[in-house]
Design a protein around this motif. Structure first.
Motif, mmCIF file in Angstrom:
data_model
loop_
_atom_site.group_PDB
_atom_site.id
_atom_site.type_symbol
_atom_site.label_atom_id
_atom_site.label_comp_id
_atom_site.label_asym_id
_atom_site.label_seq_id
_atom_site.Cartn_x
_atom_site.Cartn_y
_atom_site.Cartn_z
ATOM 1 N N GLY A 15 -68.838 -0.234 -22.818
ATOM 2 C CA GLY A 15 -69.433 1.078 -22.601
ATOM 3 C C GLY A 15 -70.873 1.193 -23.032
ATOM 4 N N VAL A 16 -71.434 0.129 -23.596
ATOM 5 C CA VAL A 16 -72.821 0.135 -24.057
ATOM 6 C C VAL A 16 -73.707 -0.523 -23.003
ATOM 7 C CG1 VAL A 16 -74.428 -0.603 -25.871
ATOM 8 C CG2 VAL A 16 -72.062 0.001 -26.452
ATOM 9 N N THR A 17 -74.857 0.092 -22.708
ATOM 10 C CA THR A 17 -75.825 -0.496 -21.783
ATOM 11 C C THR A 17 -76.874 -1.274 -22.564
ATOM 12 O OG1 THR A 17 -75.543 1.288 -20.168
ATOM 13 C CG2 THR A 17 -77.554 -0.022 -20.013
ATOM 14 N N PHE A 18 -76.992 -2.532 -22.264
ATOM 15 C CA PHE A 18 -78.040 -3.378 -22.819
ATOM 16 C C PHE A 18 -79.030 -3.675 -21.695
ATOM 17 C CE2 PHE A 18 -74.257 -4.194 -25.327
ATOM 18 C CZ PHE A 18 -74.729 -4.188 -26.632
ATOM 19 N N ILE A 19 -80.306 -3.429 -21.934
ATOM 20 C CA ILE A 19 -81.328 -3.667 -20.923
ATOM 21 C C ILE A 19 -82.205 -4.835 -21.372
ATOM 22 C CG2 ILE A 19 -83.197 -2.696 -19.555
ATOM 23 C CD1 ILE A 19 -82.161 0.065 -20.137
ATOM 24 N N THR A 20 -82.157 -5.931 -20.621
ATOM 25 C CA THR A 20 -83.059 -7.045 -20.892
ATOM 26 C C THR A 20 -84.317 -6.883 -20.050
ATOM 27 O OG1 THR A 20 -81.928 -8.384 -19.215
ATOM 28 C CG2 THR A 20 -81.215 -8.645 -21.504
ATOM 29 N N GLY A 21 -85.405 -7.426 -20.541
ATOM 30 C CA GLY A 21 -86.673 -7.347 -19.845
ATOM 31 C C GLY A 21 -87.779 -7.891 -20.713
ATOM 32 N N ARG A 22 -88.995 -7.475 -20.404
ATOM 33 C CA ARG A 22 -90.154 -7.914 -21.179
ATOM 34 C C ARG A 22 -90.968 -6.691 -21.598
ATOM 35 N NH1 ARG A 22 -90.823 -13.304 -20.932
ATOM 36 N NH2 ARG A 22 -92.981 -13.200 -21.639
ATOM 37 N N MET A 23 -91.428 -6.714 -22.828
ATOM 38 C CA MET A 23 -92.300 -5.667 -23.345
ATOM 39 C C MET A 23 -93.456 -6.331 -24.069
ATOM 40 S SD MET A 23 -91.441 -2.458 -25.891
ATOM 41 C CE MET A 23 -90.380 -1.666 -24.686
ATOM 42 N N GLU A 24 -94.667 -5.935 -23.704
ATOM 43 C CA GLU A 24 -95.864 -6.537 -24.291
ATOM 44 C C GLU A 24 -95.822 -8.070 -24.199
ATOM 45 O OE1 GLU A 24 -98.376 -4.738 -25.309
ATOM 46 O OE2 GLU A 24 -97.350 -2.817 -25.020
ATOM 47 N N GLY A 25 -95.249 -8.548 -23.089
ATOM 48 C CA GLY A 25 -95.193 -9.981 -22.859
ATOM 49 C C GLY A 25 -94.064 -10.705 -23.562
ATOM 50 N N LYS A 26 -93.248 -9.988 -24.325
ATOM 51 C CA LYS A 26 -92.175 -10.615 -25.105
ATOM 52 C C LYS A 26 -90.805 -10.330 -24.477
ATOM 53 C CE LYS A 26 -95.153 -11.730 -28.401
ATOM 54 N NZ LYS A 26 -96.291 -10.847 -28.102
ATOM 55 N N PRO A 27 -89.905 -11.325 -24.463
ATOM 56 C CA PRO A 27 -88.531 -11.066 -23.998
ATOM 57 C C PRO A 27 -87.809 -10.160 -24.996
ATOM 58 C CG PRO A 27 -89.028 -13.428 -24.045
ATOM 59 C CD PRO A 27 -90.118 -12.736 -24.812
ATOM 60 N N VAL A 28 -87.198 -9.086 -24.494
ATOM 61 C CA VAL A 28 -86.536 -8.110 -25.362
ATOM 62 C C VAL A 28 -85.195 -7.719 -24.765
ATOM 63 C CG1 VAL A 28 -88.713 -7.170 -26.268
ATOM 64 C CG2 VAL A 28 -87.676 -6.150 -24.222
ATOM 65 N N VAL A 29 -84.342 -7.129 -25.603
ATOM 66 C CA VAL A 29 -83.138 -6.454 -25.144
ATOM 67 C C VAL A 29 -83.092 -5.107 -25.846
ATOM 68 C CG1 VAL A 29 -81.718 -7.694 -26.857
ATOM 69 C CG2 VAL A 29 -80.612 -6.511 -24.939
ATOM 70 N N LEU A 30 -82.965 -4.035 -25.065
ATOM 71 C CA LEU A 30 -82.955 -2.674 -25.584
ATOM 72 C C LEU A 30 -81.538 -2.110 -25.517
ATOM 73 C CD1 LEU A 30 -85.966 -3.172 -24.684
ATOM 74 C CD2 LEU A 30 -86.089 -0.718 -24.235
ATOM 75 N N PHE A 31 -81.164 -1.330 -26.523
ATOM 76 C CA PHE A 31 -79.887 -0.631 -26.461
ATOM 77 C C PHE A 31 -79.870 0.519 -27.457
ATOM 78 C CE2 PHE A 31 -79.363 -4.106 -29.468
ATOM 79 C CZ PHE A 31 -78.650 -3.571 -30.527
ATOM 80 N N LEU A 32 -78.953 1.450 -27.208
ATOM 81 C CA LEU A 32 -78.719 2.557 -28.119
ATOM 82 C C LEU A 32 -77.660 2.165 -29.138
ATOM 83 C CD1 LEU A 32 -78.619 5.680 -25.756
ATOM 84 C CD2 LEU A 32 -80.361 5.151 -27.461
ATOM 85 N N SER A 33 -77.962 2.383 -30.397
ATOM 86 C CA SER A 33 -76.965 2.116 -31.431
ATOM 87 C C SER A 33 -75.859 3.158 -31.434
ATOM 88 C CB SER A 33 -77.627 2.097 -32.814
ATOM 89 O OG SER A 33 -78.066 3.400 -33.171
ATOM 90 N N GLY A 34 -76.194 4.370 -30.980
ATOM 91 C CA GLY A 34 -75.331 5.516 -31.221
ATOM 92 C C GLY A 34 -75.644 6.085 -32.598
ATOM 93 N N VAL A 35 -75.408 7.383 -32.769
ATOM 94 C CA VAL A 35 -75.654 8.036 -34.049
ATOM 95 C C VAL A 35 -74.505 7.717 -34.993
ATOM 96 C CG1 VAL A 35 -75.942 10.257 -35.205
ATOM 97 C CG2 VAL A 35 -76.983 9.874 -32.961
ATOM 98 N N SER A 36 -74.816 7.390 -36.228
ATOM 99 C CA SER A 36 -73.874 7.170 -37.330
ATOM 100 C C SER A 36 -73.861 5.714 -37.745
ATOM 101 C CB SER A 36 -72.440 7.625 -37.037
ATOM 102 O OG SER A 36 -71.673 6.595 -36.450
ATOM 103 N N MET A 37 -73.444 5.506 -38.982
ATOM 104 C CA MET A 37 -73.420 4.180 -39.570
ATOM 105 C C MET A 37 -72.452 3.251 -38.840
ATOM 106 S SD MET A 37 -75.520 4.357 -42.274
ATOM 107 C CE MET A 37 -75.010 3.333 -43.667
ATOM 108 N N VAL A 38 -71.265 3.745 -38.509
ATOM 109 C CA VAL A 38 -70.270 2.899 -37.852
ATOM 110 C C VAL A 38 -70.734 2.510 -36.460
ATOM 111 C CG1 VAL A 38 -67.907 2.775 -36.993
ATOM 112 C CG2 VAL A 38 -68.372 3.817 -39.215
ATOM 113 N N ASN A 39 -71.209 3.470 -35.664
ATOM 114 C CA ASN A 39 -71.708 3.154 -34.333
ATOM 115 C C ASN A 39 -72.830 2.128 -34.393
ATOM 116 O OD1 ASN A 39 -70.032 4.800 -32.760
ATOM 117 N ND2 ASN A 39 -71.329 6.591 -33.074
ATOM 118 N N ALA A 40 -73.759 2.316 -35.328
ATOM 119 C CA ALA A 40 -74.899 1.411 -35.433
ATOM 120 C C ALA A 40 -74.462 -0.005 -35.783
ATOM 121 C CB ALA A 40 -75.886 1.938 -36.469
ATOM 122 N N ALA A 41 -73.520 -0.121 -36.721
ATOM 123 C CA ALA A 41 -73.036 -1.448 -37.099
ATOM 124 C C ALA A 41 -72.307 -2.120 -35.932
ATOM 125 C CB ALA A 41 -72.114 -1.340 -38.304
ATOM 126 N N MET A 42 -71.466 -1.361 -35.224
ATOM 127 C CA MET A 42 -70.696 -1.930 -34.120
ATOM 128 C C MET A 42 -71.592 -2.430 -33.001
ATOM 129 S SD MET A 42 -67.485 0.738 -33.809
ATOM 130 C CE MET A 42 -66.993 0.039 -32.240
#
Length: 298
Positions: free
Chosen positions: A54-81
């Motif tokens: 259910g999590v969207t991970f977006i791969t791409g490039r930012m400022e010339g660097k390979p990156v992966v972006l995603f939302l942690s979700g709000v809260s400690m448990v969501n962020a850790a997971m």
């Protein structure tokens, strides 16, 4: 229920090594919730979506660097997971978190971007027993921190491959090399001081490097708790995710850094909570600093 022999556990499908969705070494760029996510994606090119649990991970490039972006979700448990999920399925070389937070240090102002040198989980511990004269934690526990009423902070430890023993640390350090890069970037940056509706800050925002951040599972809009976080932990900023991500990064031995811009004063302001007014400005400032940081990474 019959227990499986210990050796048989290695054959269970659920214990197989996680499959990489993408094998390019990437910097993980994380935000907690959509307004931060929108600011974070500015400047991303060659974007490709990956869906997992259910999590969207977006791969791409930012400022010339390979990156992966995603939302942690709000809260400690969501962020850790979600952070562990990313580490299991992508080749992550570093983790950078961008977003808003509550200001704790009375010397800081809304809009400032704080890059702490370490993070702690200040609301993990014991709700202590009221003994009429004082609140007392169980006799087999100990703490180095003054409590706030019944709230008593107790570090419960970290299990990692770094040590055979339980690591009872409270603080999780920002990677020193990443912090040095952030310092170099901050010297040449000017932050925005007005939002899209032309609501402007009374003081020009600044970038603060070093010091302490704390995280817990509560949104804080309380002056007493804010003062306790400042006097007990010498915290500059508090949020609901960063220390959890720092914990996961430490356990996986991956470099970590955060860029947190103050959207409110966590209950320390004169009027109502300021988050709705300055959330977009704070999120944009944090993302701007992080993009410049990514561009400066080697």
């Amino acid at each position: 229920m019959r227990l499986l022999p210990l050796l048989a556990l290695t054959a269970l499908p659920g214990l197989a090594h996680a499959e990489l969705l993408d094998d390019t070494p990437r910097i993980a760029l994380i935000s907690a919730f959509p307004p931060e996510w929108i600011a974070l994606q500015d400047g991303l090119i060659d974007a490709t979506d990956h869906k997992l649990n259910g999590v969207t991970f977006i791969t791409g490039r930012m400022e010339g660097k390979p990156v992966v972006l995603f939302l942690s979700g709000v809260s400690m448990v969501n962020a850790a997971m979600t952070t562990q999920l990313a580490l299991d399925h992508f080749d992550i070389t570093a983790i950078a978190f961008s977003g808003i937070a509550g200001g704790v240090d009375p010397n800081l102002s809304i809009g400032d971007v704080v890059v702490p040198a370490q993070w702690g989980k200040y609301l993990e511990g014991v709700m202590a027993r009221d003994t009429n004269d004082a609140f007392a934690i169980p006799p087999w526990m100990s703490t180095d921190y003054e409590g706030l009423g019944m709230i008593t902070t107790v570090p419960f430890g970290v299990t990692t491959a770094r040590s055979e023993d339980l690591d009872r640390r409270f603080w999780f350090d920002t990677d020193p090399d990443l912090l040095a890069t952030a310092k170099a970037v901050a010297a040449d940056m000017t932050l925005a001081d007005c939002n899209a509706d032309n609501a402007c800050l009374s003081d020009p925002p600044q970038i603060i490097l070093g010091g302490n951040g704390v995280s817990g599972s509560f949104f804080v809009d309380n002056a007493d708790l804010r003062e306790w976080a400042y006097t007990t932990f010498d915290a500059q900023v508090l949020d609901m995710e960063s220390a959890a991500v720092a914990h996961v990064a430490y356990a996986n031995e991956v470099p970590f850094i955060t860029f947190r811009s103050l959207s409110d004063l966590a209950g320390g302001g004169d009027g109502a909570n300021e988050m709705n007014t300055f959330m977009s400005l704070a999120a944009s400032n944090a993302a701007s600093v992080m993009r410049a940081f990514v561009g400066a990474m080697e």
